[in-house]
Design an enzyme around this catalytic site. Structure first.
Site, PDB file in Angstrom:
ATOM      1  CG  HIS A 145      -2.069  -0.992   1.028  1.00 32.72           C
ATOM      2  ND1 HIS A 145      -2.122  -2.190   1.696  1.00 32.72           N
ATOM      3  CD2 HIS A 145      -3.167  -0.957   0.233  1.00 32.72           C
ATOM      4  CE1 HIS A 145      -3.215  -2.850   1.338  1.00 32.72           C
ATOM      5  NE2 HIS A 145      -3.864  -2.134   0.450  1.00 32.72           N
ATOM      6  CB  VAL A 148       4.485   1.951  -6.700  1.00 30.41           C
ATOM      7  CG1 VAL A 148       4.675   1.356  -8.086  1.00 30.41           C
ATOM      8  CG2 VAL A 148       5.743   2.700  -6.282  1.00 30.41           C
ATOM      9  CG  HIS A 149      -1.770  -0.117  -4.502  1.00 25.27           C
ATOM     10  ND1 HIS A 149      -2.342  -1.079  -5.319  1.00 25.27           N
ATOM     11  CD2 HIS A 149      -2.784   0.347  -3.707  1.00 25.27           C
ATOM     12  CE1 HIS A 149      -3.635  -1.195  -5.018  1.00 25.27           C
ATOM     13  NE2 HIS A 149      -3.921  -0.337  -4.054  1.00 25.27           N
ATOM     14  CG  HIS A 185      -7.512   3.589  -3.881  1.00 20.11           C
ATOM     15  ND1 HIS A 185      -6.425   3.737  -4.697  1.00 20.11           N
ATOM     16  CD2 HIS A 185      -7.460   2.331  -3.392  1.00 20.11           C
ATOM     17  CE1 HIS A 185      -5.748   2.597  -4.716  1.00 20.11           C
ATOM     18  NE2 HIS A 185      -6.345   1.724  -3.935  1.00 20.11           N
ATOM     19  CG  ASP A 295      -8.163  -1.323  -4.646  1.00 21.27           C
ATOM     20  OD1 ASP A 295      -6.936  -1.092  -4.649  1.00 21.27           O
ATOM     21  OD2 ASP A 295      -8.837  -1.415  -3.603  1.00 21.27           O
TER      22      ASP A 295
HETATM   23 ZN   LIG Z   1      -5.815  -0.157  -3.032  1.00 21.44          ZN
END
Ligand SMILES: [Zn+2]
Length: 419
Positions: A145, A148-149, A185, A295
């Protein structure tokens, strides 16, 4: 324009009031002294973000450090951006080429190519400031998390927004919200899940009454940074407030414990063929679904990228398990490195979370080359994890492994450990 209402818990009133006060007072004077600014920050909801940044010992930096890079790297990054809509986009390489500024660089580029800067008359300095704050508030120490994610999810979201079924109907506001929600997010994600925050009595758990704790924090942090940067301050108040609410509704939809709720509604719409994307509410629902897909799209990527994400997310789970062991807490499901292997975790994740959602997404986007490609990768990656599990898991551990069984609802809800 339809207002999407998100209930704000009463216990958040204090924090929200602080944000409102800061926002209002920030508009009164263009320039604030450093000290006054720091005091205001201490009073604001964002103190959590800034405190955690200080605790992490991070030296604040601005995305402007790009100019320090070799021209050749920038040239390669620019070349990659020319192919930003392709599914085999290597976000890890892009992050290296941009000196760890993948999220800011990607978002500036996408806002530009989507015409959002022009449409919303955005101030580039404010946009850069906002994106810099968002990127900085991701924890780079988190194996999974991190920024980059967020960049990876944003790139996937861009690909989904370009799907002909959606693209033809989306307004500039929809595109703006979709990209912004993707970028922010998981902001300030602590690298542990909600059940961990609840059982350690973290202040965020009590602030949000143990419900969508992380997602609420990601949203509220985003709102705080939007207001601090003044990115939307030139828009009428009702418009910017509506944007904040819609961002909240999108980010809250990424709560994996609400997976079945969204999946069933999506399936029902497809069965009844009653999605009308001329309706703002239906477009908003599809943005929620697109963000949820983005996601959890890691298993739909080409193996080399997918494998890296899988190892990273499991490393984050194992770190939580190690923390729980250290403090004599019950080790959460999927967080025990000795019992829960990466292949077993991935097979469970793909079978019970990813496949059901992407089957419906495939149905919605049909005929879509991208969806065909993603389903192809998904099936191949699942088969590969199955081979790896058979090859590397001792038979006694395999017999007792529970990671590929449906997670009975309890503790933190189904899929509680999944990003
Ligand atoms: Zn996420």
């Amino acid at each position: 324009m339809k207002l999407c209402c998100v209930p704000v818990p009463t216990h958040a009133v204090f924090a929200l009031t602080c944000v409102f006060v800061i926002s209002a007072s920030a508009q009164q004077g263009e320039v604030e002294s450093g000290t006054r600014r720091k005091v205001k920050r201490l009073l604001s909801f964002q103190r959590y973000c800034h405190a955690s940044r200080l605790l992490r010992g991070l030296v604040p930096h601005t995305p402007g450090s790009l100019h320090l890079l070799d021209d050749d790297y920038l040239g390669q990054a620019a070349h990659m951006l020319s192919k930003v809509g392709t599914w085999n986009f290597d976000i890890f390489l892009f992050d290296r080429l941009t000196n760890g500024n993948s999220l800011v660089t990607l978002m500036c580029h996408l806002f530009n190519v989507c015409g959002l800067i022009h449409h919303f008359q955005l101030d580039m300095v404010k946009l850069h400031r906002f994106l810099g704050m968002v990127q900085e508030d991701y924890h780079s120490q988190n194996p999974y998390h991190n920024a980059v994610h967020a960049a990876d999810v944003t790139q996937a979201m861009y690909c989904y927004l370009k799907e002909p079924k959606l693209a033809e109907q989306l307004s500039p506001l929809d595109v703006f919200l979709g990209l912004m929600a993707a970028a922010a997010h998981d902001v300030d994600h602590p690298g542990v899940n909600q059940p961990f925050l609840i059982k350690t009595r973290h202040h965020l758990a009590s602030l949000y009454q143990n419900t969508s704790v992380l997602e609420s924090h990601h949203w509220r942090s985003t709102v705080g940074m939007l207001r601090e940067s003044g990115l939307l301050s030139h828009l009428p108040a009702d418009i910017s407030q509506d944007m904040e609410q819609q961002l909240g509704s999108l980010i809250l939809a990424t709560d994996i414990s609400r997976q079945n709720e969204f999946l069933l509604t999506f399936r029902e719409h497809l069965d009844n063929q009653d999605l009308d994307l001329q309706l703002a509410s239906h477009r908003h629902f599809m943005l929620q679904i697109a963000l949820k897909c983005a996601d959890i799209c890691n298993p739909c990527r080409v193996w080399e990228l997918s494998r890296q994400w899988s190892e990273r997310v499991c490393e984050e789970f194992y770190r939580q398990g190690d923390l729980e062991r250290k403090f004599d807490l019950e080790i959460s499901p999927l967080c025990n490195q000795q019992a829960d292997s990466v292949p077993a975790i991935q097979i469970g994740f793909i079978s019970y979370i990813v496949e059901p959602l992407f089957e419906e997404w495939h149905r919605f986007t049909e005929p879509s080359l991208l969806s065909q490609t993603m389903m192809g990768h998904l099936h191949k990656n699942k088969a590969r994890w199955s081979c790896l599990r058979c090859a590397h898991t001792p038979s006694d551990v395999q017999a007792h492994s529970h990671a590929d069984e449906p997670n009975p609802k309890g503790g933190g809800g189904e899929g509680e450990n999944i990003p």
